[in-house]
Design a protein around this motif. Structure first.
Motif, mmCIF file in Angstrom:
data_model
loop_
_atom_site.group_PDB
_atom_site.id
_atom_site.type_symbol
_atom_site.label_atom_id
_atom_site.label_comp_id
_atom_site.label_asym_id
_atom_site.label_seq_id
_atom_site.Cartn_x
_atom_site.Cartn_y
_atom_site.Cartn_z
ATOM 1 N N ASP A 81 -7.078 8.060 -2.686
ATOM 2 C CA ASP A 81 -7.993 8.784 -3.572
ATOM 3 C C ASP A 81 -7.704 8.499 -5.050
ATOM 4 O O ASP A 81 -8.434 8.953 -5.937
ATOM 5 N N LYS A 82 -6.641 7.731 -5.324
ATOM 6 C CA LYS A 82 -6.334 7.358 -6.704
ATOM 7 C C LYS A 82 -7.037 6.068 -7.137
ATOM 8 O O LYS A 82 -7.000 5.689 -8.303
ATOM 9 N N ALA A 83 -7.658 5.401 -6.196
ATOM 10 C CA ALA A 83 -8.372 4.169 -6.516
ATOM 11 C C ALA A 83 -9.651 4.495 -7.283
ATOM 12 O O ALA A 83 -10.337 5.488 -7.001
ATOM 13 N N ALA A 84 -9.987 3.661 -8.260
ATOM 14 C CA ALA A 84 -11.206 3.865 -9.042
ATOM 15 C C ALA A 84 -12.437 3.665 -8.160
ATOM 16 O O ALA A 84 -12.478 2.739 -7.342
ATOM 17 N N LYS A 85 -13.426 4.527 -8.324
ATOM 18 C CA LYS A 85 -14.639 4.443 -7.506
ATOM 19 C C LYS A 85 -15.316 3.082 -7.653
ATOM 20 O O LYS A 85 -15.841 2.522 -6.680
ATOM 21 N N ALA A 86 -15.310 2.534 -8.869
ATOM 22 C CA ALA A 86 -15.939 1.234 -9.094
ATOM 23 C C ALA A 86 -15.262 0.149 -8.269
ATOM 24 O O ALA A 86 -15.927 -0.735 -7.716
ATOM 25 N N ASP A 87 -13.928 0.223 -8.143
ATOM 26 C CA ASP A 87 -13.195 -0.761 -7.346
ATOM 27 C C ASP A 87 -13.492 -0.578 -5.861
ATOM 28 O O ASP A 87 -13.670 -1.559 -5.129
ATOM 29 N N VAL A 88 -13.533 0.676 -5.427
ATOM 30 C CA VAL A 88 -13.832 0.953 -4.015
ATOM 31 C C VAL A 88 -15.224 0.432 -3.660
ATOM 32 O O VAL A 88 -15.416 -0.209 -2.624
ATOM 33 N N ASP A 89 -16.187 0.696 -4.531
ATOM 34 C CA ASP A 89 -17.564 0.246 -4.276
ATOM 35 C C ASP A 89 -17.652 -1.285 -4.246
ATOM 36 O O ASP A 89 -18.337 -1.863 -3.394
ATOM 37 N N ALA A 90 -16.960 -1.934 -5.178
ATOM 38 C CA ALA A 90 -17.008 -3.398 -5.241
ATOM 39 C C ALA A 90 -16.354 -4.028 -4.016
ATOM 40 O O ALA A 90 -16.862 -5.015 -3.456
ATOM 41 N N LEU A 91 -15.237 -3.476 -3.579
ATOM 42 C CA LEU A 91 -14.555 -4.003 -2.400
ATOM 43 C C LEU A 91 -15.382 -3.741 -1.139
ATOM 44 O O LEU A 91 -15.432 -4.575 -0.234
ATOM 45 N N ALA A 92 -16.038 -2.579 -1.098
ATOM 46 C CA ALA A 92 -16.894 -2.270 0.054
ATOM 47 C C ALA A 92 -18.038 -3.279 0.147
ATOM 48 O O ALA A 92 -18.386 -3.738 1.245
ATOM 49 N N ALA A 93 -18.599 -3.646 -0.988
ATOM 50 C CA ALA A 93 -19.684 -4.629 -1.000
ATOM 51 C C ALA A 93 -19.193 -5.981 -0.494
ATOM 52 O O ALA A 93 -19.904 -6.683 0.243
ATOM 53 N N LYS A 94 -17.984 -6.359 -0.877
ATOM 54 C CA LYS A 94 -17.411 -7.639 -0.417
ATOM 55 C C LYS A 94 -17.177 -7.610 1.089
ATOM 56 O O LYS A 94 -17.467 -8.583 1.792
ATOM 57 N N VAL A 95 -16.635 -6.502 1.575
ATOM 58 C CA VAL A 95 -16.363 -6.384 3.010
ATOM 59 C C VAL A 95 -17.656 -6.466 3.811
ATOM 60 O O VAL A 95 -17.732 -7.151 4.843
ATOM 61 N N LYS A 96 -18.687 -5.767 3.345
ATOM 62 C CA LYS A 96 -19.946 -5.719 4.085
ATOM 63 C C LYS A 96 -20.571 -7.098 4.301
ATOM 64 O O LYS A 96 -21.310 -7.298 5.263
ATOM 65 N N LYS A 97 -20.281 -8.028 3.416
ATOM 66 C CA LYS A 97 -20.855 -9.364 3.574
ATOM 67 C C LYS A 97 -19.850 -10.377 4.126
ATOM 68 O O LYS A 97 -20.113 -11.576 4.123
ATOM 69 N N THR A 98 -18.709 -9.864 4.628
ATOM 70 C CA THR A 98 -17.672 -10.754 5.150
ATOM 71 C C THR A 98 -17.351 -10.451 6.607
ATOM 72 O O THR A 98 -16.725 -9.430 6.913
ATOM 73 N N PRO A 99 -17.783 -11.291 7.547
ATOM 74 C CA PRO A 99 -17.374 -11.111 8.950
ATOM 75 C C PRO A 99 -15.857 -11.164 9.056
ATOM 76 O O PRO A 99 -15.189 -11.844 8.270
ATOM 77 N N TYR A 100 -15.312 -10.454 10.015
ATOM 78 C CA TYR A 100 -13.867 -10.351 10.222
ATOM 79 C C TYR A 100 -13.179 -9.673 9.033
ATOM 80 O O TYR A 100 -12.158 -10.134 8.526
ATOM 81 N N SER A 101 -13.770 -8.568 8.611
ATOM 82 C CA SER A 101 -13.123 -7.718 7.612
ATOM 83 C C SER A 101 -13.552 -6.276 7.856
ATOM 84 O O SER A 101 -14.574 -6.025 8.504
ATOM 85 N N LEU A 102 -12.767 -5.335 7.362
ATOM 86 C CA LEU A 102 -13.074 -3.920 7.479
ATOM 87 C C LEU A 102 -12.417 -3.177 6.331
ATOM 88 O O LEU A 102 -11.536 -3.712 5.649
ATOM 89 N N MET A 103 -12.830 -1.931 6.130
ATOM 90 C CA MET A 103 -12.307 -1.149 5.018
ATOM 91 C C MET A 103 -12.287 0.319 5.396
ATOM 92 O O MET A 103 -13.186 0.804 6.092
ATOM 93 N N SER A 104 -11.250 1.030 4.957
ATOM 94 C CA SER A 104 -11.153 2.455 5.237
ATOM 95 C C SER A 104 -10.196 3.123 4.256
ATOM 96 O O SER A 104 -9.317 2.472 3.693
ATOM 97 N N PRO A 105 -10.351 4.444 4.046
ATOM 98 C CA PRO A 105 -9.374 5.163 3.219
ATOM 99 C C PRO A 105 -8.050 5.273 3.969
ATOM 100 O O PRO A 105 -8.034 5.299 5.205
ATOM 101 N N TYR A 106 -6.950 5.312 3.224
ATOM 102 C CA TYR A 106 -5.626 5.385 3.848
ATOM 103 C C TYR A 106 -4.697 6.136 2.886
ATOM 104 O O TYR A 106 -4.295 5.598 1.854
#
Length: 233
Positions: A156-181
């Motif tokens: 929850d300390k990650a910047a929202k802009a970074d989370v959104d940008a990484l989520a966008a990258k994951v969504k267009k990359t097969p063999y990748s996933l993303m989740s809070p930890y």
């Protein structure tokens, strides 16, 4: 130099797309097999109902006796891992030692968080560009790493802009996933089987480098294995 890199990137994308098509073909075949198997089961139940009940009763008794010793690690809480991380000049931490690959049905205590390998659940976590809004089970995510996925995690300390940008990258990359930890040492971490790196932001050059190296990379224990049809959102 640039031409060589572009050719390498294009070849890699073509390879991933080819594996994606092969995976879809496998899924279609598997669905056909499931339907055929279901028909056979129904016919068998109709023809041999009474005999089947008796057989299932005997089988259940034997299974109850053998459950405790059925998969040696089935009741294990330990990951089966041994070793430690070694950090390279690029900041990537590589696990030096053993990473077990036994399927278990219980929770596992991993020596690193997020885990980069070890005993894991028989069912993988969907990793076909999947972005999970809630925490996922380590045991299923580790199975996805075994299939060659890169797992992006954040606190929850990650910047929202970074989370959104990484989520966008994951969504267009097969063999990748993303989740809070929550239980990790830094706001943004990328993991693959046996490898892990902390990044400062979504624009950190290490993000692109890590994806290029480890999405279906040489570290993959089961290259080409499915990233769909496992645990869904």
């Amino acid at each position: 130099m640039g031409s060589g890199k572009n050719s390498s990137t294009a070849a890699r994308k073509a390879r991933i797309e080819e594996m994606r098509r092969a995976e879809q073909a496998r899924e279609r075949r598997n669905r056909a097999l499931v339907v055929a198997a279901a028909v056979v089961v129904v016919v068998g139940l109709v023809v041999g109902g009474v005999a089947l009940v008796d057989s299932r009763s005997d089988s259940g008794t034997k299974g109850a006796k053998g459950t405790k010793g059925s998969t040696a690690s089935g009741d294990a809480k330990n990951s089966g891992d041994s070793g430690h991380f070694t950090t390279g000049k690029d900041g990537v931490r590589t696990w030096s030692g053993k990473l077990s690959r036994t399927h278990v049905t219980t929770s596992v205590s991993y020596p690193m968080h997020p885990p980069v390998g070890g005993n894991h659940n028989p069912v993988w976590l969907d990793c076909n560009g999947d972005v999970y809004a809630k925490p996922v089970r380590d045991e299923n995510a580790v199975h996805a790493l075994e299939h060659g996925a890169v797992w992006v995690t954040y606190t929850d300390k990650a910047a929202k802009a970074d989370v959104d940008a990484l989520a966008a990258k994951v969504k267009k990359t097969p063999y990748s996933l993303m989740s809070p930890y929550a239980n990790q040492a830094a706001p943004l971490i990328l993991s693959a089987w046996g490898h892990q790196v902390t990044v400062k932001s979504a624009s950190d050059p290490e993000v692109a480098k890590f994806f290029a190296t480890y999405v279906q990379g040489q570290q993959t224990p089961e290259p080409g294995a499915s990233c769909t049809g496992g645990v869904m959102k």
